[in-house]
Design an enzyme around this catalytic site. Structure first.
Site, PDB file in Angstrom:
ATOM      1  N   GLY A  33       0.821  -1.204   0.000  1.00 27.96           N
ATOM      2  CA  GLY A  33       0.000   0.000   0.000  1.00 27.96           C
ATOM      3  C   GLY A  33       0.855   1.254   0.000  1.00 27.96           C
ATOM      4  O   GLY A  33       0.566   2.221  -0.728  1.00 27.96           O
ATOM      5  N   HIS A  34       1.917   1.256   0.798  1.00 33.94           N
ATOM      6  CA  HIS A  34       2.833   2.398   0.796  1.00 33.94           C
ATOM      7  C   HIS A  34       3.537   2.538  -0.559  1.00 33.94           C
ATOM      8  O   HIS A  34       3.725   3.653  -1.056  1.00 33.94           O
ATOM      9  CB  HIS A  34       3.888   2.229   1.886  1.00 33.94           C
ATOM     10  CG  HIS A  34       3.340   2.255   3.284  1.00 33.94           C
ATOM     11  ND1 HIS A  34       3.182   1.115   4.034  1.00 33.94           N
ATOM     12  CD2 HIS A  34       2.901   3.278   4.058  1.00 33.94           C
ATOM     13  CE1 HIS A  34       2.693   1.434   5.219  1.00 33.94           C
ATOM     14  NE2 HIS A  34       2.497   2.727   5.258  1.00 33.94           N
ATOM     15  N   GLY A  48      -2.952   7.782   1.441  1.00 33.75           N
ATOM     16  CA  GLY A  48      -3.837   6.719   1.000  1.00 33.75           C
ATOM     17  C   GLY A  48      -5.271   6.933   1.449  1.00 33.75           C
ATOM     18  O   GLY A  48      -5.540   7.412   2.556  1.00 33.75           O
ATOM     19  N   GLN A  49      -6.208   6.557   0.601  1.00 39.01           N
ATOM     20  CA  GLN A  49      -7.636   6.679   0.903  1.00 39.01           C
ATOM     21  C   GLN A  49      -8.056   5.803   2.084  1.00 39.01           C
ATOM     22  O   GLN A  49      -9.067   6.081   2.728  1.00 39.01           O
ATOM     23  CB  GLN A  49      -8.460   6.303  -0.335  1.00 39.01           C
ATOM     24  CG  GLN A  49      -9.963   6.401  -0.134  1.00 39.01           C
ATOM     25  CD  GLN A  49     -10.734   5.771  -1.264  1.00 39.01           C
ATOM     26  OE1 GLN A  49     -10.342   5.883  -2.434  1.00 39.01           O
ATOM     27  NE2 GLN A  49     -11.831   5.100  -0.951  1.00 39.01           N
TER      28      GLN A  49
END
Length: 292
Positions: A36-37, A155-156
């Protein structure tokens, strides 16, 4: 890739980049990095010529009953991962650097300068972690002032955080562009999170009920449903059908004010929540009728 621990050493590099006309993208993290990062890194690389990632476990966003010392710290692995993904600089400050007046988790005893975004920090996640966004705003504002990026990427998945920090950037006239990157999900729909490492294989499978519930509600919205009661009900029933998880809350909120909605209007809404799988707390969300 350069690794900085000192503010002034970083700023020497920043000055050279600025003179060369580089566009600097910045991703603040607490480490324990995952795909994700890296999705944020890749998004930043499409728009920026230099990428900076910070790694700092921020004590001021932990409450006294949360175990700050137990938060996973994997700096060496994180640095190697960022190097493999062609990040230009990593900023790894000490607590003393970030909090020159010192820091305690007891808010009443804290000294120094702190930042709050009132009106969007008390609801949703803020109900359960009342000082969390004060800590987030404070450390991110400090990092923005240190790194001096042109653009920052979040991030969402931490959607309330993006709303809170956008409000801070707007109200404090911070000279940067704030970009929200869609949630990075695994193939089964589970949102990537550092906390996923605490899930057993069986818990991992069970956790997918969260995204399934949110997507069921989103499908109803796309078919024309706009009322809160129906959307919350379908998501709640889907989650609670899995008896081994515990739903903490669901929210249907306006995308900028975070006011809870009875009916979704033309601005759209955020459907978000938190649930426990064993002792692991997971958050997730979907956007309804708007996009970042």
């Amino acid at each position: 890739m350069q690794v900085f621990h000192d503010v002034e050493e970083y700023r020497k590099t920043w000055l050279n980049w600025r003179k060369a006309g580089e566009v600097i993208g910045f991703i603040p993290t607490m480490g324990c990095l995952h795909d994700g990062h890296i999705s944020l890194v890749k998004a930043a690389q499409k728009q920026c010529s230099k990428i900076v990632v910070s790694i700092f476990v921020n004590p001021s966003q932990f409450s006294p009953d949360e175990d700050y010392d137990a938060y996973p710290r994997t700096v060496d692995n994180d640095v190697e991962l960022l190097k493999k993904n062609n990040v230009d600089a990593v900023f790894v400050p000490s607590v003393n650097t970030m909090y020159p007046s010192g820091i305690t988790m007891d808010v009443d005893k804290q000294e120094g300068a702190f930042v709050e975004a009132l009106g969007v920090s008390h609801q949703m996640e803020g109900k359960f972690r009342p000082h969390f966004f004060r800590g987030v705003c404070t450390v991110v504002c400090k990092l923005f002032n240190i790194v001096r990026p042109d653009k920052t990427f979040f991030g969402q998945k931490d959607i309330q955080q993006t709303v809170v920090l956008r409000r801070m950037v707007r109200d404090l006239f911070l000279p940067l562009e704030f970009i929200v990157v869609p949630i990075y999900r695994q193939e089964d729909g589970l949102a990537m999170s550092s906390r996923n490492r605490y899930l057993s294989e069986e818990q991992r499978k069970i956790s997918c009920v969260f995204s399934q519930a949110l997507l069921k509600a989103k499908a109803l919205f796309e078919q024309g449903t706009r009322d809160r009661a129906t959307l919350i009900k379908v998501a709640t029933e889907t989650i609670e059908a899995e008896k081994s998880v515990r739903l903490e809350y669901l929210s249907l909120a306006h995308p900028t004010t975070l006011e809870e909605l009875d009916t979704i209007g033309e601005d759209g809404a955020i459907l978000s929540g938190a649930m426990y799988v064993g002792t692991t707390r997971l958050i997730d969300n979907v956007t309804l009728g708007f996009s970042f």
